[in-house]
Design an enzyme around this catalytic site. Sequence first.
Site, PDB file in Angstrom:
ATOM      1  N   ASP A  58      56.128  16.229  38.958  1.00 21.84           N
ATOM      2  CA  ASP A  58      57.037  15.292  38.292  1.00 21.84           C
ATOM      3  C   ASP A  58      58.217  15.038  39.217  1.00 21.84           C
ATOM      4  O   ASP A  58      58.624  15.929  39.975  1.00 21.84           O
ATOM      5  CB  ASP A  58      57.531  15.863  36.960  1.00 21.84           C
ATOM      6  CG  ASP A  58      56.474  15.861  35.872  1.00 21.84           C
ATOM      7  OD1 ASP A  58      55.561  15.016  35.930  1.00 21.84           O
ATOM      8  OD2 ASP A  58      56.570  16.691  34.957  1.00 21.84           O
TER       9      ASP A  58
ATOM     10  N   ASP B 269      52.637   9.680  33.609  1.00 19.41           N
ATOM     11  CA  ASP B 269      53.291   9.795  32.300  1.00 19.41           C
ATOM     12  C   ASP B 269      53.772   8.438  31.805  1.00 19.41           C
ATOM     13  O   ASP B 269      53.688   8.133  30.617  1.00 19.41           O
ATOM     14  CB  ASP B 269      54.479  10.760  32.383  1.00 19.41           C
ATOM     15  CG  ASP B 269      54.082  12.173  32.762  1.00 19.41           C
ATOM     16  OD1 ASP B 269      52.931  12.566  32.485  1.00 19.41           O
ATOM     17  OD2 ASP B 269      54.925  12.884  33.344  1.00 19.41           O
TER      18      ASP B 269
END
EC number: 3.4.23.36
Length: 178
Positions: free
Chosen positions: A127, A145
């Site tokens: 991330d 995401d």
Amino acid sequence: MPNQTLKKRASGLRYLWLTVLMVIVDQITKLWVAAEFELYESRVIIDGLFNFTYVHNYGAAFSFLSDGGGWQRWFFTVIAVAISAVLLIWLRRNPVSFWRQNLSFALILSGAIGNVADRMMYGYVIDFLDVHYQGWHWPAFNIADMAITIGAALMLLEAFVDNRRDDERKGQNQEGNK
């Protein structure tokens, strides 16, 4: 007879180009971050609002179950693979004209594949997108995401705007014009 009809018409699988494109963009951005950043390094993009911050997510959304001891890697992988299989079946069964639904399925599928690829290769998800405001930080996320979130939002929109009713009305109008 229904199987022959299914084979002859164009299906939602035509939207897989978007899935492939999004998986490529997701993986390239993650490779770039892993190569250019030290773990936990943060670079300001928009002061007071947005950074690139490299983190490893061993859990799911919002680092859910990230401290699970390792079993969650396989749990989330199995869930994502199962969801991906279902989405592929739905894309195959959907007519190409159900564009909102097919678009949402293709985006969710790309996000699931992108994050499963990370879990399989690294044991965690990379991330790096860090949104914040006045000391409040949204949990870091990635392109996969974003694709899942946009796909889910489109799916909710689809619940309010049903293609099938539109297609039924068109079919009734065409029959009435004969």
